[in-house]
Design a protein around this motif. Structure first.
Motif, mmCIF file in Angstrom:
data_model
loop_
_atom_site.group_PDB
_atom_site.id
_atom_site.type_symbol
_atom_site.label_atom_id
_atom_site.label_comp_id
_atom_site.label_asym_id
_atom_site.label_seq_id
_atom_site.Cartn_x
_atom_site.Cartn_y
_atom_site.Cartn_z
ATOM 1 N N ARG A 33 0.651 -1.173 -0.019
ATOM 2 C CA ARG A 33 -0.114 0.169 -0.065
ATOM 3 C C ARG A 33 0.995 1.196 -0.133
ATOM 4 O O ARG A 33 0.366 2.147 -0.463
ATOM 5 C CB ARG A 33 -0.953 0.155 1.265
ATOM 6 N N GLY A 35 3.531 1.565 -1.788
ATOM 7 C CA GLY A 35 4.088 1.547 -2.999
ATOM 8 C C GLY A 35 5.413 0.423 -3.037
ATOM 9 O O GLY A 35 6.065 0.697 -4.149
ATOM 10 N N ARG A 184 -1.335 5.140 2.008
ATOM 11 C CA ARG A 184 -2.015 4.609 0.664
ATOM 12 C C ARG A 184 -1.776 5.837 -0.372
ATOM 13 O O ARG A 184 -1.670 5.621 -1.336
ATOM 14 C CB ARG A 184 -3.523 4.563 1.070
ATOM 15 N N GLU A 188 -0.298 5.558 -4.093
ATOM 16 C CA GLU A 188 -1.112 5.712 -5.207
ATOM 17 C C GLU A 188 -0.361 7.022 -6.154
ATOM 18 O O GLU A 188 -0.241 6.737 -7.370
ATOM 19 C CB GLU A 188 -2.398 6.242 -4.955
ATOM 20 N N HIS A 189 -0.001 8.061 -5.551
ATOM 21 C CA HIS A 189 0.516 9.180 -6.224
ATOM 22 C C HIS A 189 1.426 9.919 -5.269
ATOM 23 O O HIS A 189 1.264 10.997 -4.763
ATOM 24 C CB HIS A 189 -0.578 10.204 -6.498
ATOM 25 N N ASP A 307 -6.982 -4.507 -8.574
ATOM 26 C CA ASP A 307 -6.187 -3.280 -8.935
ATOM 27 C C ASP A 307 -5.050 -2.921 -8.011
ATOM 28 O O ASP A 307 -5.514 -2.439 -6.826
ATOM 29 C CB ASP A 307 -7.095 -2.248 -9.217
ATOM 30 N N PRO A 309 -2.090 -0.827 -5.893
ATOM 31 C CA PRO A 309 -1.838 0.541 -5.983
ATOM 32 C C PRO A 309 -0.888 0.977 -7.179
ATOM 33 O O PRO A 309 -0.107 0.420 -7.595
ATOM 34 C CB PRO A 309 -0.761 0.701 -4.603
ATOM 35 N N LYS A 310 -1.396 2.062 -7.740
ATOM 36 C CA LYS A 310 -0.675 2.630 -8.927
ATOM 37 C C LYS A 310 0.765 3.009 -8.909
ATOM 38 O O LYS A 310 1.487 2.807 -10.021
ATOM 39 C CB LYS A 310 -1.480 3.737 -9.225
ATOM 40 N N ALA A 311 1.014 3.261 -7.748
ATOM 41 C CA ALA A 311 2.587 3.574 -7.778
ATOM 42 C C ALA A 311 3.554 2.154 -7.284
ATOM 43 O O ALA A 311 4.902 2.388 -7.039
ATOM 44 C CB ALA A 311 3.005 4.582 -6.915
ATOM 45 N N ASN A 314 7.145 1.332 -8.145
ATOM 46 C CA ASN A 314 8.235 2.322 -8.746
ATOM 47 C C ASN A 314 8.759 3.268 -7.747
ATOM 48 O O ASN A 314 8.029 3.749 -7.108
ATOM 49 C CB ASN A 314 7.095 3.520 -9.551
#
Length: 321
Positions: A33, A35, A184, A188-189, A307, A309-311, A314
């Motif tokens: 969560r 990243g 979180r 995510e960002h 889905d 976590p978007k990051a 990275n």
């Protein structure tokens, strides 16, 4: 053996086996969560199991009945320290997070076996005494409830219910507290979180460190409630099953708990299946591979809808887009 007795055996053993998976999966939730991919959950369980058994054998005469509980603290500390290596490589030095996690797995197993050989002069530790392990007990008052008491609160370990309660606590922390929102957000960002004054590096370190604490806890619970010793085969895939539970549960603490209970049920069949009339004629090898087959089938059916976590995975470089 009647149906209710069979059900009692399966449910109680499933809860006991699922507890280490729940603890470790919750640790994975914290890390990912934030990243940071944590393939090293297996290694964290290994080092936790090693630390707990060695502590138990060494200090049983000192702490008495409290030994297994104090051993959990020792295992969490060792797991947390090992996870900081993963954090250092993945966050500070921006190394490949998967490779770093795999290295943690090899390091934990290699270091554990080396130290066992050094301390005990053989490839495995002695077996801890039963009175210093997590024994199956009947939960006071709750086990007296008709039907439900025998099914869910008899012949289980306290750690099983601590794991379930902790899943709800972690869910509350992640979704109802400022700390959870910050954790979180960096997963995510991270750039947006950084612009809002959140220290991305610090939050990711905390996430990985928490995964180490809980991964070590999971290994310690497994070693002191199921295997009762430490060797190369004490933790054999449980960390990866916890990772699968986390993904199957869509990086949600309650989902991870549910998936861990499902995998715990599958794994319990390989342990108690031979004593159940329904499975007594099934070749033992089929029961032993069942948890891993069910894990693959579960992920194959649900991973496409989960889905991450978007990051996730990275590295964050301050000032980069």
């Amino acid at each position: 053996m009647d149906f209710m007795t069979i059900l009692e055996i399966i449910i109680s053993s499933s809860l006991v086996v699922a507890a280490p998976l729940i603890f470790t999966a919750l640790g994975g939730v914290f890390s990912e969560r934030s990243g940071v991919v944590n393939i090293g959950l297996e290694g964290l369980m290994v080092i936790g199991a090693f630390a707990a058994i060695v502590f138990n054998l060494t200090f049983a005469s000192t702490f008495g009945a409290a030994t297994p509980w104090v051993a959990l603290i020792a295992a969490m500390a060792v797991g947390g320290l090992l996870s900081l290596l993963h954090a250092l490589a993945s966050i500070t030095f921006r190394a490949d997070q998967v490779v770093s996690g795999v290295a943690i797995n090899f390091l934990a197993l290699g270091a554990g076996l080396f130290l066992v050989k050094l301390i005990y002069g053989k490839g495995q530790t002695d077996i801890i005494r039963t009175e210093y392990s997590f024994k199956k007990v009947d939960i006071p008052f709750l086990s007296d409830i008709p039907v439900i008491g025998n099914l869910f609160f008899s012949r289980v370990t306290y750690t099983a219910y601590i794991a379930i309660i902790l899943a709800f606590v972690v869910w509350y922390i992640l979704y109802k507290t400022p700390f959870g929102l910050r954790l979180r957000s960096v997963g995510e960002h991270p750039m947006a979180a950084d612009t809002m004054g959140i220290n991305v590096t610090k939050m990711r370190y905390i996430g990985v460190f928490l995964s180490g604490l809980l991964g070590g806890l999971g290994g310690a619970v497994y070693a002191q409630s199921i295997s009762l010793d430490f060797s190369h085969s004490t933790i054999t895939g449980q960390g990866f099953m916890a990772l699968a539970a986390m993904i199957f549960g869509k990086w949600n603490p309650l989902g991870a708990m549910g998936a861990a209970l499902f995998f715990g049920f599958a794994q319990s069949l390989s342990i108690v299946g031979s004593s159940i009339p329904l499975f007594e004629n099934v070749p033992s090898v089929y029961l032993q591979i069942a948890p891993y087959v069910l894990t693959i089938l579960a992920l194959a059916g649900f991973i496409g809808r989960a889905d991450a976590p978007k990051a996730l995975g990275n590295p964050y470089i301050k000032g980069s887009r």
